[in-house]
Design an enzyme around this catalytic site. Structure first.
Site, PDB file in Angstrom:
ATOM      1  N   GLU A 195      -4.537   0.816   1.088  1.00 63.34           N
ATOM      2  CA  GLU A 195      -4.395   0.595  -0.351  1.00 63.34           C
ATOM      3  C   GLU A 195      -5.461   1.375  -1.121  1.00 63.34           C
ATOM      4  OE1 GLU A 195      -1.909  -0.974  -1.846  1.00 63.34           O
ATOM      5  OE2 GLU A 195      -1.015  -1.358   0.110  1.00 63.34           O
ATOM      6  N   ASN A 239       0.199  -7.826  -6.818  1.00 65.63           N
ATOM      7  CA  ASN A 239       0.788  -6.511  -6.589  1.00 65.63           C
ATOM      8  C   ASN A 239       2.267  -6.569  -6.238  1.00 65.63           C
ATOM      9  OD1 ASN A 239       0.446  -3.588  -6.347  1.00 65.63           O
ATOM     10  ND2 ASN A 239       0.896  -3.920  -4.188  1.00 65.63           N
TER      11      ASN A 239
END
Length: 431
Positions: A256, A322
């Site tokens: 990420e 997210n």
């Protein structure tokens, strides 16, 4: 006294700081500067923007740390092009140090400053700090930028070693901080803003890494690190984040961090993506752009529980999980056929952790118009996403409690109808 200035922007810390390290090590007394940039603040309509409170609180802490070293923080308010000549009148500045910033406004600003300082015969030194790899440091063998994440990430990992994640030992050179009594410090009201009582996430993220891979997709578990805000304003070093990921073998979280750098690299090479599609054919889409439906999406009144919960979490806290970000973005672009730029702009106003590159990249991914994006015919089903990632509706009931009471809004569009409509619209634009 001859001094150097270290200009803080997206790097609000004293430790593991590239520009500050180089400035201090050069030996000349170093004064730290922060400018509340009028060019940026004038575009903020919300005078209670929590990001200003966060910056202001952080600068207060920095000033206190500097005062312990006999120094202080120079804080100015105005446009950089007006502030810098004032500074050169106040101080005998012999060098300026700063870290790279990659957004279009920032690069234009820094190019202008470099030209001005050159006319004053003052060197302007800049350094990589907010990423591990920048610009063209991770590119294909033919010298072209990657536009697909997986091969980019493979090379990113190959290049990553302990050298790139080593901290800059700024503390060794604190003796070279410019010794000065307290300097004036503006209040938020001086800047035309009001303080908020917002609770900001802790920079202590390491305890969440162990369970991140397993739990990150379930919004009710709140298993993500909430580190975006701190990376955005540089209150924690990217190198510290990478070292923690390596030490705990948190490979998914490390990827990420690499996505963030991938999008920054894409923005650097393809600056048009801020307002045009990465894939030009997607600029031909005939968006419906229904303002009533957009307002329903903004307010969390679409009739889809996961979408509404996400938007209400965003509106109340400045954060959205997210997984939910992907669902609400897909819903806006594909279920409602509303231009991704409308959603990107709304997120820019609301997200505490807003970063231009990641936000544009994420929105274009959801729309299908970006590099390495989901294909246009992939349309998230919000109900299936709810069943899979919030089966007990814990997240939904937390942020959209009306769904617990069965008084929720009626869905503003039916999924199968919306899917067929968007596929026809996209197919027409892309052929």
């Amino acid at each position: 006294m001859d001094i150097s200035i270290c200009w803080l922007r997206r790097d609000l810390r004293l430790t593991d700081h590239a520009a500050l390290y180089h400035a201090l090590k050069a030996g000349r007394p170093v004064l730290l500067l922060f400018i509340f940039d009028q060019n940026i603040l004038s575009k903020l309509d919300n005078k209670k923007d929590a990001r200003l409170t966060f910056i202001h609180q952080t600068l207060k802490r920095l000033r206190a740390e500097l005062q312990e070293q006999g120094s202080s923080l120079l804080v100015k308010f105005g446009s950089p092009e007006e502030v810098w000549p004032e500074i050169l009148k106040e101080y005998k500045v012999k060098a300026v140090y700063a870290n790279h910033d990659y957004e279009p406004y920032a690069t234009k600003r820094d190019d202008g400053l470099a030209e001005y300082l050159r006319s004053e015969e003052i060197p302007f030194f800049t350094y990589k700090d907010q990423v591990i790899f920048e610009k063209a440091e991770v590119i294909k063998a033919d010298g072209k930028p990657y536009t697909v994440f997986t091969p980019y990430y493979k090379q990113w990992l190959q290049k990553l070693n302990t050298f790139y994640a080593k901290p800059y030992p700024t503390e060794r050179y604190f003796k070279n901080l410019f010794q000065t009594p307290h300097l004036p410090f503006p209040s938020l009201s001086d800047l035309g803003f009001e303080a908020t009582d917002h609770q900001f996430p802790s920079p202590d993220f390491e305890s969440k890494l162990h369970h991140y891979h397993a739990d990150r997709d379930y919004p009710a578990k709140d298993a993500t690190t909430h580190l975006g805000l701190h990376l955005r304003f540089g209150t924690i070093s990217i190198r510290a984040a990478v070292r923690a990921a390596q030490e705990q073998q948190a490979s998914k979280w490390l990827s990420e961090l690499a996505w963030r750098e991938f999008y920054m690299m894409i923005l650097w090479h393809f600056p048009h993506i801020t307002d045009r599609a990465f894939k030009p054919a997607y600029d031909n889409i005939e968006w419906r752009n229904n303002e009533t439906e957009f307002a329903a999406w903004c307010e969390g009144k679409t009739g889809y529980p996961l979408v509404d919960a996400g938007m209400r979490q965003l509106n109340e806290t400045g954060f959205m999980h997210n997984r939910v970000r992907m669902v609400v973005a897909s819903f806006l672009c594909k279920h409602l056929l509303i231009d991704w730029r409308w959603g990107e702009t709304y997120f820019a106003e609301k997200l505490l952790d807003y970063e231009l590159a990641s936000n544009v990249g994420g929105w274009q991914w959801a729309c299908g118009s970006g590099n390495d994006a989901a294909p246009y015919f992939r349309v998230f089903n919000p109900e299936l996403q709810l069943q899979k990632f919030d089966p007990k509706r814990e997240y939904v009931y937390r942020w959209a409690p009306a769904y617990r009471l069965a008084i929720a809004p009626i869905p503003i569009v039916e999924h199968t109808f919306a899917r067929d409509r968007v596929l026809k619209a996209f197919k027409k634009a892309l052929t």
